[in-house]
Design a protein around this motif. Structure first.
Motif, PDB file in Angstrom:
ATOM      1  N   TRP A  27       1.079  -0.715  -0.079  1.00 44.24           N
ATOM      2  CA  TRP A  27       0.294  -0.047   0.117  1.00 44.24           C
ATOM      3  C   TRP A  27       0.936   1.322  -0.399  1.00 44.24           C
ATOM      4  N   ALA A  28       0.516   2.381  -0.280  1.00 44.51           N
ATOM      5  CA  ALA A  28       0.690   4.325   0.118  1.00 44.51           C
ATOM      6  C   ALA A  28       0.245   5.015   0.581  1.00 44.51           C
ATOM      7  N   PRO A  29       0.410   5.747   1.840  1.00 45.32           N
ATOM      8  CA  PRO A  29      -0.393   6.130   2.229  1.00 45.32           C
ATOM      9  C   PRO A  29      -1.624   7.294   1.794  1.00 45.32           C
ATOM     10  N   LYS A  35      -7.004   3.107   1.306  1.00 42.95           N
ATOM     11  CA  LYS A  35      -7.612   3.134   2.341  1.00 42.95           C
ATOM     12  C   LYS A  35      -8.761   2.434   2.546  1.00 42.95           C
ATOM     13  N   SER A  36      -9.167   2.071   1.490  1.00 39.77           N
ATOM     14  CA  SER A  36     -10.659   1.171   1.095  1.00 39.77           C
ATOM     15  C   SER A  36     -10.280  -0.377   1.638  1.00 39.77           C
ATOM     16  N   LEU A  37      -9.285  -0.621   1.285  1.00 36.65           N
ATOM     17  CA  LEU A  37      -9.233  -2.150   1.576  1.00 36.65           C
ATOM     18  C   LEU A  37      -8.879  -2.837   2.453  1.00 36.65           C
ATOM     19  N   ILE A  74      -0.925  -0.821  -6.938  1.00 30.85           N
ATOM     20  CA  ILE A  74      -1.535  -0.775  -5.557  1.00 30.85           C
ATOM     21  C   ILE A  74      -2.985  -0.330  -5.805  1.00 30.85           C
ATOM     22  N   PRO A  75      -3.535  -1.141  -4.212  1.00 29.05           N
ATOM     23  CA  PRO A  75      -3.389  -2.099  -3.548  1.00 29.05           C
ATOM     24  C   PRO A  75      -2.711  -3.286  -4.206  1.00 29.05           C
ATOM     25  N   THR A  76      -2.657  -4.421  -4.057  1.00 23.95           N
ATOM     26  CA  THR A  76      -1.749  -5.832  -4.707  1.00 23.95           C
ATOM     27  C   THR A  76      -1.399  -6.459  -3.208  1.00 23.95           C
ATOM     28  N   CYS A  77      -2.297  -7.174  -2.998  1.00 27.04           N
ATOM     29  CA  CYS A  77      -2.220  -8.422  -1.949  1.00 27.04           C
ATOM     30  C   CYS A  77      -1.444  -9.627  -2.797  1.00 27.04           C
TER      31      CYS A  77
END
Length: 301
Positions: A27-29, A35-37, A74-77
């Motif tokens: 993630w990143a700020p 911020k949703s995930l 991102i986001p990447t999980c």
């Protein structure tokens, strides 16, 4: 959720994934979807009650880790199991989709007592190989889609030197080796056996490989052929050492062949992991864990 950096990656991700799945959230700020995930992942982690571990990596601050995993957006999980990435997704999925993704990999909430009793009665392949073969063959006949039973059955046949029988048992799933990593491992073992049977197992073959390597330490083909020779002899740690020598010099040699074979050997070395009452994965063999860490160190270096 734990913040992971290059400093604690080995402990919080690689080592932790040896005992339970670890989901990494890159993630990143500044990232709105992140911020949703994030809250969704944290909620699911609580609901799953310790069946997986959630960590997050700031892709801006930890660019080396992002590059190691090939993160492009991102986001990447990424889901890690036994020290290796096994699956992942990109984008802010809904809670339902996140659970659907996790349920393909994480251990069940609990094992039924009947299952535990059945597992306790399993014949030990080391002391009763024929009994174990019969049990596994019955499991496959009852459920041809039982990939775990088929893997263990083919593996045991190969351990006993019954490669022709192993190939017959493996044939129904050979087309799935590209999507089931452990099936790919079996195929690579059988390829090594065929390699030796075709002439590489002649008297003095190992000395010939050693002579080539002594002349040129970057003779990767000779090193790889020696590793296959060692795989045929089931000298797994020696095979891993030879493959690691290639990886330390050229990580991507021959379209990633050394790394893929290294992972295959680790998968072959692993003992079957029975379910336990709390849904956790039992600790893996310390040698397997050690060599997974060595691979991670080379790849991230």
């Amino acid at each position: 959720m734990i913040d992971v950096t290059i400093a604690n990656f080995e402990e919080e991700v690689v080592a932790a994934s040896m005992t339970l799945p670890v989901l990494i959230d890159f993630w990143a700020p500044w990232c709105g979807p992140c911020k949703s995930l994030g809250p969704v992942l944290e909620k699911v982690e609580v609901e799953y009650g310790g069946r997986f571990k959630l960590v997050k990596i700031d892709s801006d601050q930890e660019q080396q880790l992002g590059a190691a995993f090939g993160i492009r957006s991102i986001p990447t999980c990424i889901l890690m199991m036994n020290g290796q990435p096994v699956d992942g997704f990109t984008g802010a999925l809904t809670e339902g989709k996140v659970k659907e993704f996790l349920d393909k990999h994480v251990p069940p909430a609990e094992a039924l007592p009947e299952e535990e009793l059945q597992l306790e009665a399993e014949p030990d392949p080391a002391t009763d190989p024929e009994g174990a073969l019969e049990k596994l063959q019955h499991a496959i006949a009852t459920d041809p889609a039982d990939d775990n039973a088929r893997f263990d059955y083919v593996k045991l046949l190969l351990q006993l030197g019954r490669s022709d029988d192993a190939k017959v048992a493996f044939a129904p799933v050979i087309a799935r080796r590209s999507v089931v990593r452990r099936f790919d491992a079996l195929q690579r073992w059988m390829d090594a056996i065929d390699f030796v049977a075709a002439g590489a197992g002649s008297t003095g073959a190992e000395a010939q490989f050693d002579a080539k390597i002594a002349t040129n330490k970057r003779d990767f083909q000779a090193r790889f052929d020696k590793a296959r020779f060692l795989m045929n002899d089931q000298r797994w740690l020696e095979a891993l050492d030879e493959l690691l020598e290639i990886l330390m010099r050229d990580k991507a040699w021959s379209d990633d062949l050394a790394r893929k074979t290294y992972i295959a050997v680790l998968d072959i070395m692993e003992a079957p992991k029975p379910k336990v009452a709390d849904g956790q994965i039992p600790p893996e063999d310390p040698e397997v864990a050690r060599y997974r860490r060595r691979l991670s160190s080379v790849i991230l270096s």
